[in-house]
Design a protein around this motif. Structure first.
Motif, PDB file in Angstrom:
ATOM      1  N   PHE A  39       0.848  -1.192   0.000  1.00 27.41           N
ATOM      2  CA  PHE A  39       0.000   0.000   0.000  1.00 27.41           C
ATOM      3  C   PHE A  39       0.883   1.242   0.000  1.00 27.41           C
ATOM      4  CE2 PHE A  39      -2.568   3.101   2.630  1.00 27.41           C
ATOM      5  CZ  PHE A  39      -3.398   3.484   1.580  1.00 27.41           C
ATOM      6  N   GLN A  68     -10.113   1.350  -2.447  1.00 25.56           N
ATOM      7  CA  GLN A  68      -9.800   0.007  -2.944  1.00 25.56           C
ATOM      8  C   GLN A  68      -9.753  -1.008  -1.813  1.00 25.56           C
ATOM      9  OE1 GLN A  68      -5.585  -0.355  -4.099  1.00 25.56           O
ATOM     10  NE2 GLN A  68      -5.100   1.389  -2.794  1.00 25.56           N
ATOM     11  N   ILE A  70      -7.204  -4.387  -0.992  1.00 24.06           N
ATOM     12  CA  ILE A  70      -5.995  -5.090  -1.422  1.00 24.06           C
ATOM     13  C   ILE A  70      -6.049  -6.471  -0.774  1.00 24.06           C
ATOM     14  CG2 ILE A  70      -3.486  -5.084  -1.532  1.00 24.06           C
ATOM     15  CD1 ILE A  70      -3.515  -2.077  -1.120  1.00 24.06           C
ATOM     16  N   PRO A  78       0.180  -9.382  -3.390  1.00 20.61           N
ATOM     17  CA  PRO A  78      -1.057  -8.622  -3.141  1.00 20.61           C
ATOM     18  C   PRO A  78      -1.753  -8.234  -4.442  1.00 20.61           C
ATOM     19  CG  PRO A  78       0.871  -7.238  -2.765  1.00 20.61           C
ATOM     20  CD  PRO A  78       1.381  -8.631  -2.976  1.00 20.61           C
ATOM     21  N   SER A  80      -4.541  -5.511  -5.896  1.00 20.73           N
ATOM     22  CA  SER A  80      -5.332  -4.305  -5.634  1.00 20.73           C
ATOM     23  C   SER A  80      -6.578  -4.297  -6.518  1.00 20.73           C
ATOM     24  CB  SER A  80      -4.491  -3.055  -5.919  1.00 20.73           C
ATOM     25  OG  SER A  80      -5.299  -1.893  -5.868  1.00 20.73           O
TER      26      SER A  80
END
Length: 560
Positions: A39, A68, A70, A78, A80
């Motif tokens: 992030f 969003q 994630i 990850p 998104s």
């Protein structure tokens, strides 16, 4: 419908017990998640974290923001998924096993680009509720925006702060049609905690001078609601009720049931009995913290009970402390004190402040150093409480300083009035001359005190900033903003330095910019303490992390 950040905070708690809602996300877990989930935004914008790890590290699961989600499955990268890209989110049951006799639940996210994402293998998750919540985002909102999840009143607009204090002044007049000395003192301390501008203080002085100038409470509450950040209206109402009750107590009030102003405005303030009880508990707890016989362990225990009560009510404890502590600590000072007790994340303040506000976390390193040096258990038991008392003293001194400025202002206006109306009485002239002389001397002494305090605060800051050391100590996401904050205080300047052979040479170093106020330098000193700049163990830890990071970068370069 409300803002999407508010919607998520209100609905995600029912998805699983493994989810943490801002501002009640453990700082270590938040740091882990921000890095593991990749992030890039501010940690203060994280709405919630669904931790899918067995050990509670926060490195797998789902991270939610206002823009969003994630998703990071175990041992995976990850992914998104902006809300704007989602076409639908559906609850799905799939038959699995060799005999197709087992049901595996999941959430199927269908994106507008025709690709799908299946979210599964979450611990104790109500997938149906998760799907409904995500679908609610798509159906209920057109705008998706990341924002800070809670902001202290001192950082909000002057219009909101003015309406907030005016509401408290209204209560003082409603009580007995006069603002007495105890009420006046409490209001002045509130004004100091909220960090009001000189213009706002002037307006409030005039407002306090006449009960006939009162603005209806309904109008003031509407102004607070209008100026409030999205989703913070409820928290502001709870904070206001706490300050109203505190003023009621300051004039001898005991039973809230007999607090007429609060009871007749309950519908307007929109607070429940449980929230009022929480505010009362917070006020009592604040005063208990300053008792001579209250040890650090007892403070920690009491705060944990208060936090549990807030959780039961469904209110972040930070909501009660948006205006600081009623005993004189600002929101920044209270967070500093809690951090010194090892409870810095209790209010979630580290994620709700920016700028000077970000620098309030005093860090336990400074205290730990004192404890090792003294080796005295009795001192250890109360040393951290002493930090909180010092904050109360500073806030009180600041209030007295502002009172002196207000007296100077009023004296000047009175002098102008007498001269304009041609008052010739020698006694009046003599008294006015004495008044001007006394207030002027007060100004000189206040300035002298501020200058000395600024010098003392400057001694707690790095004389020459080591940028490499600063970078190493601010690698954690929740401390990243402190790098910019601290670095912004410094500028390059040529310094004459003596070498080993006593020859003088000119070197360029980062030094503190001139003209910084005592309050700004206090915040800078706290920032250094927060990152452990002068603490050997923190420096070594930060340096080791920096070296390890560089090593990882080199290795990844070799194999890429």
């Amino acid at each position: 419908m409300t803002n999407v950040n508010v919607y998520l905070r209100e609905n995600l708690a029912n998805v699983t017990s493994k989810i943490s809602i801002a501002p009640n996300i453990d700082e270590k877990k938040l740091n882990n998640a921000v890095k593991a989930f990749g992030f890039s935004g501010s940690p203060s914008n994280v709405v919630a974290l669904l931790d899918n790890t067995l050990m509670g590290s926060g490195k797998d699961g789902i991270l939610f923001t206002g823009e969003q989600i994630i998703y990071r499955a175990s041992f995976s990268d990850p992914i998104s998924v902006p809300y704007a890209s989602i076409a639908s989110a559906a609850y799905v049951e799939t038959l699995t096993g060799s005999k197709k006799d087992k049901i595996e639940a999941s959430v199927l996210i269908s994106r507008r680009d025709a690709s799908d994402l299946s979210i599964t293998a979450l611990i104790n998750c109500d997938y149906r509720k998760l799907a409904e919540t995500l679908q609610g985002c798509i159906d209920g909102f057109e705008e998706f925006k990341e924002e800070r999840q809670l902001v202290p009143i001192s950082e909000l607009s002057e219009h909101l702060k003015m309406a907030y204090v005016q509401a408290v002044i209204n209560m003082a007049y409603d009580n007995d049609d006069v603002v007495d000395d105890k009420e006046f003192a409490e209001i002045l301390q509130l004004m100091t905690r909220l960090d009001l501008s000189p213009d706002t203080r002037f307006t409030l002085r005039a407002y306090m001078a006449s009960s006939s100038a009162q603005i209806p409470l309904a109008t003031l509450v509407e102004q607070i609601n209008t100026q409030s950040p999205a989703g913070q209206i409820k928290a502001l109402h709870i904070s206001l009720v706490k300050d109203l009750i505190n003023l009621f107590y300051s004039t001898g009030g005991r039973d809230v049931a007999s607090f007429a102003f609060l009871q007749k405005n309950r519908a307007l303030l929109q607070v429940s009995d449980e929230e009022i009880e929480l505010a009362i508990s917070a006020i009592k707890n604040d005063h208990d913290m300053l008792r001579d016989d209250m040890t650090d362990d007892q403070i920690v225990s009491a705060l944990k009970l208060l936090s549990a009560k807030a959780a039961a009510v469904g209110t972040p404890l930070a909501a009660v402390y948006l205006s600081g502590s009623v005993v004189g600590m600002s929101a920044a000072g209270l967070t500093s004190g809690l951090a010194s007790l090892g409870m810095g994340g209790l209010l979630g303040m580290s994620g709700m402040m920016t700028g000077i506000g970000v620098a309030v976390l005093i860090g336990v390193g400074a205290y730990a150093g004192v404890r090792k040096l003294t080796g005295a258990n009795e001192i250890n038991r109360s040393k951290r409480r002493e930090l909180m008392l010092n904050e109360v003293i500073k806030q009180t001194q600041l209030t007295i300083s502002l009172v002196m400025k207000d007296i100077n202002f009023i004296t000047g206006k009175l002098n102008e009035y007498i001269q304009a109306h041609g008052a010739q009485d020698e006694k009046i002239k003599k008294l006015m001359g004495l008044m001007v002389q006394m207030t002027s001397a007060g100004t000189v002494l206040t300035d002298k005190s501020s200058s000395a305090q600024a010098s003392a605060n400057k001694l707690r800051c790095a004389q020459y900033l080591d940028e490499g050391k600063l970078k190493a100590l601010t690698r954690e996401p929740t401390k990243a903003e402190l790098y910019d904050f601290i670095f912004g205080f410094y500028e390059e300047r040529e310094i004459v330095a003596a070498s080993k052979d006593e020859d003088k040479q000119i070197v360029t170093k980062l030094v503190i910019k001139s003209g910084r106020s005592s309050q700004e330098l206090e915040s800078l000193a706290r920032a250094f303490e927060a990152i452990g700049y002068f603490n050997v163990s923190d420096v070594l830890k930060g340096t080791a992390a920096d070296v390890a990071g560089k090593a990882r970068d080199k290795l990844s370069g070799l194999f890429s």
